[in-house]
Design a protein around this motif. Structure first.
Motif, PDB file in Angstrom:
ATOM      1  N   PHE A 181      36.264  34.481  33.981  1.00 53.11           N
ATOM      2  CA  PHE A 181      36.690  35.154  35.087  1.00 53.11           C
ATOM      3  C   PHE A 181      37.194  34.772  36.085  1.00 53.11           C
ATOM      4  O   PHE A 181      37.391  34.846  36.974  1.00 53.11           O
ATOM      5  CB  PHE A 181      35.394  35.143  36.051  1.00 53.11           C
ATOM      6  CG  PHE A 181      34.509  36.953  35.002  1.00 53.11           C
ATOM      7  CD1 PHE A 181      35.381  37.911  35.348  1.00 53.11           C
ATOM      8  CD2 PHE A 181      33.728  37.090  33.726  1.00 53.11           C
ATOM      9  CE1 PHE A 181      34.941  39.074  34.184  1.00 53.11           C
ATOM     10  CE2 PHE A 181      33.470  37.869  32.824  1.00 53.11           C
ATOM     11  CZ  PHE A 181      33.795  39.562  33.712  1.00 53.11           C
ATOM     12  N   ALA A 182      37.326  32.541  35.875  1.00 52.56           N
ATOM     13  CA  ALA A 182      38.109  32.563  36.975  1.00 52.56           C
ATOM     14  C   ALA A 182      39.543  32.382  36.272  1.00 52.56           C
ATOM     15  O   ALA A 182      40.497  32.495  37.498  1.00 52.56           O
ATOM     16  CB  ALA A 182      38.025  30.235  36.298  1.00 52.56           C
ATOM     17  N   GLY A 183      40.063  32.727  35.435  1.00 53.04           N
ATOM     18  CA  GLY A 183      41.747  33.042  35.296  1.00 53.04           C
ATOM     19  C   GLY A 183      41.969  34.873  35.755  1.00 53.04           C
ATOM     20  O   GLY A 183      42.842  34.542  36.043  1.00 53.04           O
ATOM     21  N   TYR A 184      40.667  35.223  35.141  1.00 53.36           N
ATOM     22  CA  TYR A 184      41.075  36.465  35.721  1.00 53.36           C
ATOM     23  C   TYR A 184      41.306  37.479  37.386  1.00 53.36           C
ATOM     24  O   TYR A 184      41.766  37.479  36.853  1.00 53.36           O
ATOM     25  CB  TYR A 184      39.120  37.717  34.540  1.00 53.36           C
ATOM     26  CG  TYR A 184      39.926  39.045  35.349  1.00 53.36           C
ATOM     27  CD1 TYR A 184      39.915  39.556  34.059  1.00 53.36           C
ATOM     28  CD2 TYR A 184      39.481  39.722  36.056  1.00 53.36           C
ATOM     29  CE1 TYR A 184      40.365  40.747  33.882  1.00 53.36           C
ATOM     30  CE2 TYR A 184      39.912  41.277  36.118  1.00 53.36           C
ATOM     31  CZ  TYR A 184      39.901  41.877  35.080  1.00 53.36           C
ATOM     32  OH  TYR A 184      41.012  43.155  35.016  1.00 53.36           O
ATOM     33  N   ALA A 185      40.398  36.683  37.908  1.00 50.19           N
ATOM     34  CA  ALA A 185      39.800  35.624  39.323  1.00 50.19           C
ATOM     35  C   ALA A 185      41.898  35.325  39.925  1.00 50.19           C
ATOM     36  O   ALA A 185      42.263  36.488  40.742  1.00 50.19           O
ATOM     37  CB  ALA A 185      38.822  35.324  40.010  1.00 50.19           C
ATOM     38  N   ALA A 186      42.260  34.493  39.305  1.00 44.11           N
ATOM     39  CA  ALA A 186      43.582  33.952  39.647  1.00 44.11           C
ATOM     40  C   ALA A 186      44.720  35.214  39.672  1.00 44.11           C
ATOM     41  O   ALA A 186      45.647  35.263  40.121  1.00 44.11           O
ATOM     42  CB  ALA A 186      43.523  32.979  38.703  1.00 44.11           C
ATOM     43  N   GLY A 187      44.623  35.508  38.586  1.00 37.13           N
ATOM     44  CA  GLY A 187      45.582  36.662  38.088  1.00 37.13           C
ATOM     45  C   GLY A 187      45.245  37.862  38.920  1.00 37.13           C
ATOM     46  O   GLY A 187      46.384  38.258  39.918  1.00 37.13           O
ATOM     47  N   PHE A 188      44.408  38.330  39.531  1.00 37.31           N
ATOM     48  CA  PHE A 188      44.221  39.378  40.591  1.00 37.31           C
ATOM     49  C   PHE A 188      44.522  39.061  41.345  1.00 37.31           C
ATOM     50  O   PHE A 188      45.016  39.162  42.292  1.00 37.31           O
ATOM     51  CB  PHE A 188      42.453  39.999  40.334  1.00 37.31           C
ATOM     52  CG  PHE A 188      41.787  41.063  40.876  1.00 37.31           C
ATOM     53  CD1 PHE A 188      41.702  41.817  40.047  1.00 37.31           C
ATOM     54  CD2 PHE A 188      42.415  41.208  42.387  1.00 37.31           C
ATOM     55  CE1 PHE A 188      42.012  43.318  41.495  1.00 37.31           C
ATOM     56  CE2 PHE A 188      42.136  42.804  42.688  1.00 37.31           C
ATOM     57  CZ  PHE A 188      41.763  43.676  42.061  1.00 37.31           C
ATOM     58  N   VAL A 189      43.939  38.072  42.116  1.00 37.23           N
ATOM     59  CA  VAL A 189      44.572  37.116  43.573  1.00 37.23           C
ATOM     60  C   VAL A 189      45.914  36.899  43.549  1.00 37.23           C
ATOM     61  O   VAL A 189      47.110  37.197  44.906  1.00 37.23           O
ATOM     62  CB  VAL A 189      43.571  35.739  43.865  1.00 37.23           C
ATOM     63  CG1 VAL A 189      44.566  35.239  45.039  1.00 37.23           C
ATOM     64  CG2 VAL A 189      41.943  35.862  43.964  1.00 37.23           C
ATOM     65  N   GLY A 190      47.031  36.825  42.415  1.00 37.16           N
ATOM     66  CA  GLY A 190      48.039  36.657  41.995  1.00 37.16           C
ATOM     67  C   GLY A 190      48.624  37.865  42.786  1.00 37.16           C
ATOM     68  O   GLY A 190      49.517  38.311  43.055  1.00 37.16           O
TER      69      GLY A 190
END
Length: 465
Positions: A181-190
């Protein structure tokens, strides 16, 4: 009204979010208008939030949020094509635990109702690994990219939430510090940054019960990649981990070792301290970010909390004496959510002091501009369900008594400091060897770019000689 949208990604972040919304509900009791809540006709207000987690992590939720349910039995019968008699068989849901029972899911401690479109179960089956898990940053990023390509992440429920706002301030993000979810969140924030290039994004990176220094190599590597990837998209990033164990630890904070329910409650109290500034109208989100980061130059901040603080009388009008007293209090009574040892308020580059019923702001008001000091004479309100982590059994004078639990004087400090240098160096060390097996799924050039990003951060936070 200037609304703030909250996004939560992952189990760790949602534990903090559950306690955070509990605190916000206590603060906003009776208010019809709130920056963080959306009012519904003839129904209780709901958080302006989207919540993402694995399907099996939602546990027990109020009826309107039951992700496992296809509807009521009558609706199931009405929708069927078969005209004959039908029977509906449901797997029983995890029941809400009684008071004092052990906590299995973050929903066990969630006292508020979310909007029907707020909860999102994320699976890695289609785009992640074969087991449907997201165990690393790269797997989570891959799942988000696949979901976003299939169904635009900023359409659907997000668009509904955004269009309910009159004048949106920005985004308040709670995300797991490592893992899928760190990676999922980074994608969403991008994607947020592409759509809202000027909106402030305040990101809290949520760890678990261990301190940063005790994380495993894989977890540090995930955190390092997340920090590098988020560097351009996030306005300010704040690590939230277990308080550093200290033999003198601030006797007014009592957190059971390994109990994430209690640890996450302390983290949530930190987050709520700054959200109160938004609700009270004292500051806007972009003002908080600009003040602490020094107009964006220092994007990594530390948060410290002193619940139950008692400010001693300083028998002098000398600003130096007041500042010295403030430094002593920061070293003795303020608890950080990381391994950082800020030392004192005079050692910070950018700072925001929030005082709720303690008088701490009076010690620094002569030294720092009014924009750096927020004062509210009313103590914080704690709901009865909040873990009693601000009491020390058997020490009546060390923390708030049982009667004072609902009204808690508290001071907080959100700051940028060279104390964050150790944290950045730990992350940099995790990506130092680009040949590591942990980075076999990354392109070598990408790893070098992460190193360069962290190198620049080290330069910024290194003490000037």
């Amino acid at each position: 009204m200037r609304e703030v949208l909250t996004l939560q990604f992952g189990e760790n972040a949602n534990y903090v979010g559950a306690h955070f919304w509990s605190l916000q509900s206590a603060y906003a009791a009776g208010d019809r208008v709130h920056e963080l809540f959306a009012e519904r006709s003839k129904q209780p207000a709901v958080p302006r939030a989207l919540v993402f987690d694995a399907a099996g992590s939602f546990g027990a939720l109020p009826l309107e949020h039951e992700l496992q349910s296809a509807g009521t039995d009558q609706l199931d019968e009405d929708r069927g094509l078969w005209a004959g008699p039908t029977q509906v068989h449901r797997q029983p849901l995890h029941k809400q635990p009684r008071a004092g029972a052990s906590v299995r899911f973050w929903s066990d401690i969630a006292p508020v109702r979310y909007a029907p479109h707020a909860l999102h179960a994320v699976s890695g089956v289609e785009f992640g690994n074969s087991l449907g898990e997201m165990n690393s940053f790269v797997e989570g990023a891959r799942v988000f990219a696949g979901n976003d390509a299939r169904d635009d992440a900023l359409e659907g429920s997000f668009r509904v939430l955004a269009e309910q706002c009159d004048r949106m301030q920005g985004f308040h993000v709670l995300a797991d510090a490592f893992g899928g979810f760190a990676g999922y969140a980074a994608g969403f924030v991008g994607r947020l940054r592409d759509e809202y290039p000027k909106a402030p994004v305040l990101l809290y990176n949520v760890g678990r019960t261990q301190t940063v220094g005790k994380l495993g190599t894989a977890q540090l590597a995930d955190m390092a990649v997340a920090a590098a990837v988020n560097a351009e998209a996030v306005s300010m990033s704040v690590p939230l981990f277990a308080p550093r164990p200290d033999p003198e630890l601030k006797s007014h904070v009592d957190i059971a070792s390994g109990d994430f329910n209690q640890t996450s409650a302390f983290m949530a109290a930190n987050v709520a301290q700054w959200s109160h500034c938004l609700h009270s109208g004292q500051r806007l989100l972009d003002e908080i970010v600009a003040q602490v980061t020094q107009q964006g130059y220092y994007p990594l901040a530390e948060t410290l909390l002193a619940p139950g603080l008692r400010v001693p009388a300083v028998g002098s009008d000398d600003s130096r004496a007041k500042l010295a007293a403030a430094d002593r209090l920061v070293g003795r009574s303020f608890v950080a959510c990381s391994d950082a040892d800020v030392g004192g308020i005079s050692a910070t580059m950018g700072q925001l002091v929030a005082d709720r019923g303690t008088g701490f702001s009076s010690l620094v008001s002569d030294r720092y501009p009014a924009s750096a000091c927020l004062s509210d004479p009313q103590p914080a309100r704690l709901p009865r369900s909040f873990p009693r982590i601000f009491q020390t059994p058997g020490q009546k004078d060390s923390g708030p008594s049982a009667k004072e639990t609902e009204q808690l004087p508290v001071a907080g400090m959100l700051c940028t400091s060279t104390a964050s240098l150790c944290y950045i160096q730990q992350l940099h060390g995790a990506v130092h060897c680009e040949q590591s097996r942990l980075f076999k799924e990354y392109e070598r050039e990408s790893v070098r770019e992460y190193q360069s990003t962290l190198d620049r951060a080290i330069d910024k936070y290194s003490p000037q000689r």
